[in-house]
Every structure is written in C-alpha cells, then in structure tokens.
Design a protein around this motif. Structure first.
Motif, PDB file in Angstrom:
ATOM      1  N   SER A  49       3.143   2.170  -1.792  1.00  0.00           N
ATOM      2  CA  SER A  49       3.664   2.716  -3.023  1.00  0.00           C
ATOM      3  C   SER A  49       2.221   2.521  -4.062  1.00  0.00           C
ATOM      4  O   SER A  49       2.312   3.167  -5.125  1.00  0.00           O
ATOM      5  CB  SER A  49       4.333   1.592  -3.952  1.00  0.00           C
ATOM      6  N   LEU A  50       1.200   2.136  -3.540  1.00  0.00           N
ATOM      7  CA  LEU A  50      -0.143   2.215  -4.107  1.00  0.00           C
ATOM      8  C   LEU A  50      -1.103   3.320  -3.799  1.00  0.00           C
ATOM      9  O   LEU A  50      -1.799   3.775  -4.715  1.00  0.00           O
ATOM     10  CB  LEU A  50      -0.831   0.587  -3.952  1.00  0.00           C
ATOM     11  N   HIS A  99      -5.743   4.243 -10.794  1.00  0.00           N
ATOM     12  CA  HIS A  99      -5.839   3.468  -9.688  1.00  0.00           C
ATOM     13  C   HIS A  99      -4.311   3.195  -9.024  1.00  0.00           C
ATOM     14  O   HIS A  99      -3.918   2.226  -8.489  1.00  0.00           O
ATOM     15  CB  HIS A  99      -5.994   1.929 -10.544  1.00  0.00           C
ATOM     16  N   GLY A 100      -3.860   4.441  -8.755  1.00  0.00           N
ATOM     17  CA  GLY A 100      -2.750   4.547  -7.997  1.00  0.00           C
ATOM     18  C   GLY A 100      -2.046   5.958  -8.141  1.00  0.00           C
ATOM     19  O   GLY A 100      -2.788   7.102  -8.671  1.00  0.00           O
ATOM     20  N   ASP A 139       5.984  -6.591  -6.642  1.00  0.00           N
ATOM     21  CA  ASP A 139       5.254  -5.690  -7.192  1.00  0.00           C
ATOM     22  C   ASP A 139       6.149  -5.136  -8.314  1.00  0.00           C
ATOM     23  O   ASP A 139       7.262  -4.872  -8.160  1.00  0.00           O
ATOM     24  CB  ASP A 139       4.950  -4.322  -6.237  1.00  0.00           C
ATOM     25  N   SER A 175       0.842  -1.277  -0.022  1.00  0.00           N
ATOM     26  CA  SER A 175       0.057   0.013  -0.064  1.00  0.00           C
ATOM     27  C   SER A 175       0.724   1.379  -0.035  1.00  0.00           C
ATOM     28  O   SER A 175       0.374   2.373  -0.217  1.00  0.00           O
ATOM     29  CB  SER A 175      -1.126   0.099   1.134  1.00  0.00           C
ATOM     30  N   SER A 214       0.480   5.746 -12.217  1.00  0.00           N
ATOM     31  CA  SER A 214      -0.696   4.771 -12.713  1.00  0.00           C
ATOM     32  C   SER A 214      -1.083   5.248 -14.005  1.00  0.00           C
ATOM     33  O   SER A 214      -1.083   6.605 -14.114  1.00  0.00           O
ATOM     34  CB  SER A 214      -1.700   4.956 -11.546  1.00  0.00           C
ATOM     35  N   ILE A 239       6.403  -2.039 -10.817  1.00  0.00           N
ATOM     36  CA  ILE A 239       5.862  -0.791 -10.952  1.00  0.00           C
ATOM     37  C   ILE A 239       6.516   0.083 -11.889  1.00  0.00           C
ATOM     38  O   ILE A 239       7.647   0.458 -11.785  1.00  0.00           O
ATOM     39  CB  ILE A 239       5.896   0.202  -9.834  1.00  0.00           C
TER      40      ILE A 239
END
Length: 238
Positions: free
Chosen positions: A164-165, A225-226, A205, A162, A211, A207
């Motif tokens: 990084s999200l 979504h990020g 993950d 979470s 996003s 990345i």
C-alpha cells in the motif's frame, strides 16, 4: 521473538525518587462524565456510514466506486485499463478469492499485458522490488472509518505494508461490513481483540487516501511519501 525487560523496577523507583513521590504500581482508568467521542454517527446504519465515507472521499481526493461482489473483477479490469496500469502487486490473502481474484483472472490480465505479483513472505528483497516497480498495489480493508475516509490494514508476514506504500497507485477493496463510524470504534475493536488474547498484527496501517503533505502555508502536495492516487471500491452487502 519476545524481548526481555531489564532493570524496570530499579529504573522506575529511581525516577519516582527524583520526583519525590511514591511510585505507582497500578493505574485506574478514569470515568468521564461526558463521552462525546461516542456520539458522532452513533445511530448510523451501514448504508448511512457508506454515504458518509463516499462524501469524505471527495475531501481526501480519493476515487470512490460502489459495486456488488460479483462486479469487483470487472471494475478492477476497467480501472487498470483506463489508468493504463500494467504492473500489479497484491497480498497473499484468501479474501481475494471471494471477489474473483483467481488464476483465470490473472490469466486474463496477462492476455491484456498486465503482470501481477503476490506478496511472498519467503522473498523479502524480491517483495520490496516488486512493490517499488508496481503501478498499483491492491489491498482489502480490515476496518474502515467513515468519518475520516480511512482504511485500516492489519499487516503481517503475508500482507506486507509495502503493497500500500510503494506503488504509484493504491486501490482498497472495502467490504461494506467493515465500515465503522470513526476512530473510537476502531480503537475499541482492536482493544477487544487484545483483551481476548487474539493474535493481531504488529503493525496496523491507517491510510487516508493518497499521500498528502502540506507546508506551514498549507500548500498541499500529493504523493510525497506514498501513492499519488487512491481508489476505494466499496463492496455492497448482500
């Protein structure tokens, strides 16, 4: 906790019977005549890979900064100030200490009106709330793909994904030594860890910048979504 596999043999025997073939109990990895996946950037050194990563960051809408290890904290302070980022969430990761992320730095942040939160695996709900409310999540890349501009994060109980999200901004500290050419080398390295019996993250993950999402007409939308903004801070090798 390890799970149990139930009725595997009877299920696979039934499938093979329906397909009217003998069930295979082992597979042999094919030997390919050509292996183009190994040729891309195969002779590039770390400095050349860093240059490729920098160029790719332009494509993926990611800010790219190059610093020495002793410049990381000042660089981070400048980013927080210029972007007006007031709430920070980071990992419980000892590598942060190598770049000066200590009590003194956090005290300086407090003096500048910046609050920080360190992921604590004993506080599940509190962690998620902190990540949701944070202006920026700061991580350290475990492996970095030059070709695609992708950072790999090996999540575990001390390194919640979470971080990084969920924040609006994502910052990855990228040690130059973590850069590999592309997915081929990353997958091989992960496979090697598994074959050696080393414990690796249950979630890895991948990345690539902020996003992004595009519809069928290729209209690009950032931040669906990020995080809506990403920065990579490349830490040069000594």
């Amino acid at each position: 906790m390890a799970g149990n596999i139930m009725n595997r043999d009877s299920f696979l025997d039934h499938v093979a019977h329906k397909l009217q073939r003998t069930r295979k109990t082992a597979t042999t990895k094919p030997v390919w005549k050509h292996n183009p996946q190994w040729n891309v950037l195969k002779d590039a050194n770390q400095h050349e890979l860093a240059a490729v990563l920098k160029k790719q960051c332009e494509v993926i809408h990611t800010q790219f900064l190059e610093v020495q290890a002793n410049e990381v904290t000042d660089t981070m302070a400048n980013i927080l100030k210029s972007e007006q980022l007031k709430t920070v969430i980071t990992y419980d990761d000892s590598r942060f200490l190598e770049y000066g992320f200590n009590a003194n730095m956090r005290k300086k942040w407090e003096e500048d009106g910046i609050s920080s939160y360190i992921w604590d695996h004993t506080k599940t709900a509190e962690n998620i709330v902190a990540a949701e409310q944070a202006d920026v999540g700061i991580t350290i890349s475990d492996m970095t793909l030059a070709e695609s501009g992708t950072v790999l994060l090996f999540s575990n109980r001390n390194k919640g994904r979470s971080v990084s999200l969920l924040p609006k901004t994502f910052i990855a500290i990228v040690p130059q030594s973590t850069i590999v050419p592309r997915m081929t080398q990353a997958a091989t390295a992960i496979s090697k860890l598994v074959s050696e019996g080393q414990e690796i993250a249950s979630c890895i993950d991948f990345i690539t910048g902020p996003s992004n999402s595009a519809d069928i007409e290729l209209n690009l939308i950032v931040g669906v979504h990020g995080p809506i903004k990403a920065t990579y801070i490349l830490v040069k090798d000594k």
